[in-house]
Write a protein that holds these residues in place. Structure first.
Motif, PDB file in Angstrom:
ATOM      1  N   PHE A 139     -48.313 -26.467  61.511  1.00 48.65           N
ATOM      2  CA  PHE A 139     -48.341 -25.068  61.088  1.00 48.65           C
ATOM      3  C   PHE A 139     -46.952 -24.596  60.669  1.00 48.65           C
ATOM      4  N   GLU A 140     -45.934 -25.078  61.405  1.00 51.88           N
ATOM      5  CA  GLU A 140     -44.571 -24.684  61.061  1.00 51.88           C
ATOM      6  C   GLU A 140     -44.134 -25.262  59.726  1.00 51.88           C
ATOM      7  N   ASN A 141     -44.649 -26.437  59.356  1.00 48.36           N
ATOM      8  CA  ASN A 141     -44.298 -27.094  58.091  1.00 48.36           C
ATOM      9  C   ASN A 141     -45.413 -26.957  57.051  1.00 48.36           C
ATOM     10  N   ARG A 142     -46.205 -25.897  57.202  1.00 51.95           N
ATOM     11  CA  ARG A 142     -47.327 -25.703  56.289  1.00 51.95           C
ATOM     12  C   ARG A 142     -46.822 -25.575  54.848  1.00 51.95           C
ATOM     13  N   PRO A 143     -47.281 -26.446  53.938  1.00 46.97           N
ATOM     14  CA  PRO A 143     -46.839 -26.351  52.533  1.00 46.97           C
ATOM     15  C   PRO A 143     -47.591 -25.258  51.795  1.00 46.97           C
ATOM     16  N   LYS A 144     -47.152 -24.981  50.606  1.00 45.38           N
ATOM     17  CA  LYS A 144     -47.894 -24.060  49.749  1.00 45.38           C
ATOM     18  C   LYS A 144     -49.221 -24.716  49.355  1.00 45.38           C
ATOM     19  N   VAL A 145     -50.177 -23.886  48.959  1.00 44.80           N
ATOM     20  CA  VAL A 145     -51.463 -24.427  48.535  1.00 44.80           C
ATOM     21  C   VAL A 145     -51.247 -25.282  47.283  1.00 44.80           C
ATOM     22  N   PRO A 146     -51.536 -26.564  47.335  1.00 41.96           N
ATOM     23  CA  PRO A 146     -51.339 -27.387  46.137  1.00 41.96           C
ATOM     24  C   PRO A 146     -52.502 -27.228  45.159  1.00 41.96           C
ATOM     25  N   VAL A 147     -52.204 -26.808  43.935  1.00 41.79           N
ATOM     26  CA  VAL A 147     -53.211 -26.695  42.890  1.00 41.79           C
ATOM     27  C   VAL A 147     -52.744 -27.526  41.699  1.00 41.79           C
ATOM     28  N   VAL A 148     -53.700 -28.016  40.947  1.00 43.70           N
ATOM     29  CA  VAL A 148     -53.373 -28.884  39.805  1.00 43.70           C
ATOM     30  C   VAL A 148     -54.100 -28.363  38.567  1.00 43.70           C
ATOM     31  N   PRO A 149     -53.631 -27.250  37.974  1.00 45.27           N
ATOM     32  CA  PRO A 149     -54.288 -26.749  36.761  1.00 45.27           C
ATOM     33  C   PRO A 149     -54.040 -27.701  35.589  1.00 45.27           C
ATOM     34  N   SER A 150     -54.934 -27.696  34.633  1.00 41.63           N
ATOM     35  CA  SER A 150     -54.739 -28.499  33.427  1.00 41.63           C
ATOM     36  C   SER A 150     -53.661 -27.848  32.555  1.00 41.63           C
ATOM     37  N   ILE A 151     -52.832 -28.680  31.919  1.00 41.47           N
ATOM     38  CA  ILE A 151     -51.772 -28.181  31.041  1.00 41.47           C
ATOM     39  C   ILE A 151     -52.336 -28.071  29.632  1.00 41.47           C
ATOM     40  N   ASP A 152     -52.368 -26.859  29.089  1.00 39.65           N
ATOM     41  CA  ASP A 152     -52.936 -26.638  27.760  1.00 39.65           C
ATOM     42  C   ASP A 152     -51.882 -26.713  26.655  1.00 39.65           C
ATOM     43  N   SER A 153     -50.753 -26.055  26.858  1.00 36.20           N
ATOM     44  CA  SER A 153     -49.771 -25.993  25.779  1.00 36.20           C
ATOM     45  C   SER A 153     -48.390 -25.674  26.335  1.00 36.20           C
ATOM     46  N   VAL A 154     -47.383 -26.100  25.565  1.00 35.61           N
ATOM     47  CA  VAL A 154     -45.984 -25.757  25.827  1.00 35.61           C
ATOM     48  C   VAL A 154     -45.393 -25.268  24.509  1.00 35.61           C
ATOM     49  N   LYS A 155     -44.894 -24.053  24.506  1.00 38.43           N
ATOM     50  CA  LYS A 155     -44.298 -23.499  23.291  1.00 38.43           C
ATOM     51  C   LYS A 155     -42.895 -22.987  23.596  1.00 38.43           C
ATOM     52  N   VAL A 156     -41.939 -23.495  22.831  1.00 43.49           N
ATOM     53  CA  VAL A 156     -40.548 -23.054  22.939  1.00 43.49           C
ATOM     54  C   VAL A 156     -40.194 -22.383  21.619  1.00 43.49           C
ATOM     55  N   ARG A 157     -39.768 -21.144  21.692  1.00 44.89           N
ATOM     56  CA  ARG A 157     -39.451 -20.374  20.486  1.00 44.89           C
ATOM     57  C   ARG A 157     -38.121 -19.659  20.691  1.00 44.89           C
ATOM     58  N   GLU A 158     -37.167 -19.979  19.830  1.00 41.64           N
ATOM     59  CA  GLU A 158     -35.871 -19.304  19.846  1.00 41.64           C
ATOM     60  C   GLU A 158     -35.683 -18.578  18.521  1.00 41.64           C
ATOM     61  N   VAL A 159     -35.125 -17.375  18.583  1.00 40.41           N
ATOM     62  CA  VAL A 159     -35.117 -16.489  17.424  1.00 40.41           C
ATOM     63  C   VAL A 159     -33.690 -16.084  17.075  1.00 40.41           C
ATOM     64  N   VAL A 160     -33.332 -16.327  15.808  1.00 38.01           N
ATOM     65  CA  VAL A 160     -32.095 -15.791  15.234  1.00 38.01           C
ATOM     66  C   VAL A 160     -32.499 -14.606  14.368  1.00 38.01           C
ATOM     67  N   GLN A 161     -32.064 -13.431  14.740  1.00 43.88           N
ATOM     68  CA  GLN A 161     -32.496 -12.223  14.037  1.00 43.88           C
ATOM     69  C   GLN A 161     -31.285 -11.537  13.419  1.00 43.88           C
ATOM     70  N   GLY A 162     -31.460 -11.073  12.189  1.00 37.51           N
ATOM     71  CA  GLY A 162     -30.338 -10.414  11.531  1.00 37.51           C
ATOM     72  C   GLY A 162     -30.775  -9.693  10.276  1.00 37.51           C
ATOM     73  N   ARG A 163     -29.821  -9.569   9.355  1.00 40.81           N
ATOM     74  CA  ARG A 163     -30.059  -8.798   8.136  1.00 40.81           C
ATOM     75  C   ARG A 163     -29.353  -9.479   6.969  1.00 40.81           C
ATOM     76  N   LEU A 164     -30.042  -9.563   5.824  1.00 38.60           N
ATOM     77  CA  LEU A 164     -29.472 -10.112   4.587  1.00 38.60           C
ATOM     78  C   LEU A 164     -29.423  -8.997   3.546  1.00 38.60           C
ATOM     79  N   VAL A 165     -28.223  -8.750   3.025  1.00 36.90           N
ATOM     80  CA  VAL A 165     -28.046  -7.675   2.042  1.00 36.90           C
ATOM     81  C   VAL A 165     -27.338  -8.243   0.823  1.00 36.90           C
ATOM     82  N   LEU A 166     -27.931  -8.092  -0.345  1.00 34.13           N
ATOM     83  CA  LEU A 166     -27.287  -8.413  -1.620  1.00 34.13           C
ATOM     84  C   LEU A 166     -26.871  -7.086  -2.240  1.00 34.13           C
ATOM     85  N   ASP A 167     -25.539  -6.845  -2.309  1.00 36.27           N
ATOM     86  CA  ASP A 167     -25.074  -5.533  -2.762  1.00 36.27           C
ATOM     87  C   ASP A 167     -25.058  -5.440  -4.282  1.00 36.27           C
TER      88      ASP A 167
END
Length: 637
Positions: A122-150
């Motif tokens: 009881f003292e070393n009771r672990p967390k409930v182990p669950v094994v959900p299925s892995i559907d997707s992994v998405k990594v998205r990094e965004v460079v945001q700015g402005r382009l001006v042609l004067d």
């Protein structure tokens, strides 16, 4: 010796030996372990009764422990012995008494040990182990700015700090509900008691220079933990709703390459001979962004949205099938044109050209507004993907959808005041240019046309800002003299004058003379040079001509510096001719001039994209052979 300290992005490594080959994680704290330092087979009852008969819990040194199984069956066995002793006392008091005492003593000892093990479990009771299925992994990094042609035709670019997010999509299943029920029964927990679950860990792959906005999560190991009551599918055993679990982790870059400008240009121009009714848009991007060591490949235009003035009339033609608005946009007052999902990966020249033709004339006092989103394969942070580990620490081998990309998003403002109705200028042009000031070719006696000369020439061009895009070497052919080879090289590229590109072509040909060595000891070279660019004013036309003169100076200075004396000290005051060559006849000169004209047309066609490079090389070789045949016949005469 000077020492330079260079910061590098962190990477998941074994906490003991530093190996990057991670075999398991401690299921308590997520510390990485390599194959050598992972836990071996142990007998523990941490996860008994939860459906993990074959899995082995992994521990680091800090959390290494063994949870011993219950021995309650021995208590029952001792009670049976004591009961048997009571029955035997009716037949033999001594025997029955002995069995009774043994049963009572053994039962007491077994109960005490079982109680101690139960308390420890009881003292070393672990967390409930669950094994959900892995559907997707998405990594998205965004460079945001402005382009001006004067209004002066100058580009201005601004960016904000790069932001990103990692999204993990998972789905709980019926085995996870069953495992939670068995867990509550094992540890005597009521349905009203909330418990913490563990779906294992996610480990970032590659050198990921990032930090999460949630400071409780530290890369590169991400715990997949949570509370049961936060997920309806787990909290309600009979529920079938809410089985999806999406984990979103926003992050910022720490040690990634510095991004101080948008790596894109969208250049508007008027199509020549279109009565000022056709607009051409050239989308260009850097081929080695953000750096030569870690460049990202452009994938596609996710979205390009433009708002053009309705005074230009209806759209008669537009390339690449965008969405076109039939009425003016209420916010911008312009007509909407929107392209989506335009692939870029196959465009090796890093350029996408779009065109639109309008019913009425385009007014150069107007401004085009809009937005642009272009995606690149890979992440600026260096993150390559995510690996998953079981709640007990071992690796998972699930197959799932994975996407890692960087998006460059820019708001657009394109002032057409700097755009003019354009024409094309080719230098040299026999109709405009003096052949003495802009000759079609230069001869360099004493310069060997080998790869070292080619490298010196391309290096000099690159140092002066000329972007060399391609170099083609042709197979050597036998020369006019003994121990001689004819060599030919084609070099093409581009120079930007402001935002306007000027294409150039350099053809290096000549003869190498060999002695007793494998390297040429002498030779003569000939260089053909031409440039091509669009212009809308005399100033822009002068810029194109200055590109030719600048490149001509570079070629002359570079090749003259490589002049070598010929065999037996032959000087090089004049160009080399076959020894039997005599003065050219009028017929010979006319034929040679016609061949030169054909070669110039071929150069203009390949630079303009009207013929392929392969076809150009074949036709140019044919012209070269005809010129050599003319020289041979002239020598015989």
């Amino acid at each position: 010796m000077p020492v330079k300290i260079r910061a590098r992005a962190p990477q998941a490594r074994c906490h003991r030996c530093g190996s990057s080959k991670i075999a398991a994680l401690c299921h308590h704290c997520g510390v990485p372990l390599c194959q050598e330092h992972r836990s071996g087979p142990i007998v523990t009852s941490e996860f008994d009764g939860l459906g993990f008969q074959k899995a082995e819990p992994q521990h680091c040194e800090t959390h290494e422990h063994v949870v011993k199984p219950s021995i309650r069956k021995f208590v029952y066995a001792a009670a049976a012995v004591a009961g048997l002793g009571v029955l035997l006392m009716f037949a033999s008091v001594v025997t029955g008494l002995i069995l009774l005492l043994i049963g009572l003593a053994g039962g007491a000892l077994a109960w005490f040990e079982d109680h101690r093990r139960t308390v420890a479990a009881f003292e070393n009771r672990p967390k409930v182990p669950v094994v959900p299925s892995i559907d997707s992994v998405k990594v998205r990094e965004v460079v945001q700015g402005r382009l001006v042609l004067d209004e002066h035709g100058t580009y201005h670019s601004s960016v904000t700090p790069v932001e990103g997010a990692i999204t993990l999509g998972m789905t709980f299943g019926r085995p996870d509900q069953d495992r939670l029920r068995d867990y509550r029964a094992k540890y005597r927990l009521g349905p009203e008691q909330d418990v913490e679950f563990s779906a294992g860990y996610a480990v970032l792959s590659g050198r990921a220079g990032l930090e999460f906005t949630d400071r409780t999560v530290t890369p590169p190991v991400l715990p997949l933990h949570g509370l049961v009551h936060e997920h309806p599918f787990l909290a309600a055993p009979e529920s079938r709703a809410g089985a999806k679990w999406q984990l979103d982790l926003a992050h910022r870059l720490t040690s990634a390459p510095e991004v101080d400008a948008i790596p894109l240009w969208l250049t508007p121009s008027l199509v020549p001979e279109s009565d000022q009714r056709a607009l051409q848009l050239d989308l260009q991007w850097l081929g080695n962004w953000p750096s030569e060591d870690a460049s990202l490949e452009a994938d596609k235009v996710e979205r390009l949205t433009l708002h053009v003035p309705v005074s230009w009339g209806n759209i008669e033609f537009v390339s690449d099938s965008p969405t076109v608005g039939s009425m003016a946009d209420p916010e911008t007052g312009g007509r909407l044109i929107e392209w989506k999902q335009l692939p870029l990966g196959a465009l090796t020249d890093h350029r996408l050209t779009l065109s639109v033709r309008f019913e009425d004339r385009i007014q150069l006092t107007d401004v085009i507004t809009g937005s642009l989103v272009v995606s690149f394969k890979g992440a600026l942070s260096g993150l390559e993907g995510v690996q998953f580990h079981h709640p007990m620490g071992g690796p998972r081998t699930s197959r799932y959808e994975s996407e890692v990309k960087t998006e460059v998003t820019a708001d657009l403002s394109l002032n057409l005041n700097g755009v003019r109705y354009q024409d094309v200028r080719v230098v040299p042009d026999h109709k405009k240019d003096n052949p003495l000031e802009c000759p079609e070719s230069h001869e360099f006696p004493g310069v060997i046309p080998d790869h070292e000369t080619l490298i010196a020439l391309t290096d000099a061009m690159s140092e002066s800002g000329y972007y060399v895009k391609w170099v083609i070497g042709h197979s050597p052919r036998s020369g006019d003299r003994e121990n001689a080879l004819n060599r030919a090289w084609d070099v093409g590229g581009r120079l930007y004058e402001g935002v306007f590109p000027v294409d150039f072509y350099v053809g290096l040909t000549g003869e190498e003379v060999y002695g007793g060595d494998i390297h040429a000891e002498a030779g003569d070279s000939k260089v053909r040079l031409s440039v091509k660019g669009a212009f809308a004013s005399k100033e822009m036309e002068d810029r194109i001509e200055s590109v030719w003169h600048g490149l001509n100076d570079i070629v002359g200075e570079t090749l003259k510096a490589r002049t070598k004396p010929g065999p037996n000290g032959r000087n090089h005051q004049g160009a080399h001719r076959p020894k039997h060559a005599g003065p050219q006849s009028d017929e010979h000169a006319a034929a040679l001039q016609d061949l030169r004209r054909r070669r110039k047309e071929l150069q203009s066609a390949v630079l303009g994209g009207r013929i392929s490079e392969q076809l150009f090389r074949e036709l140019d070789g044919q012209v070269e052979r005809e010129m050599a045949e003319l020289d041979r016949r002239n020598g015989e005469d």
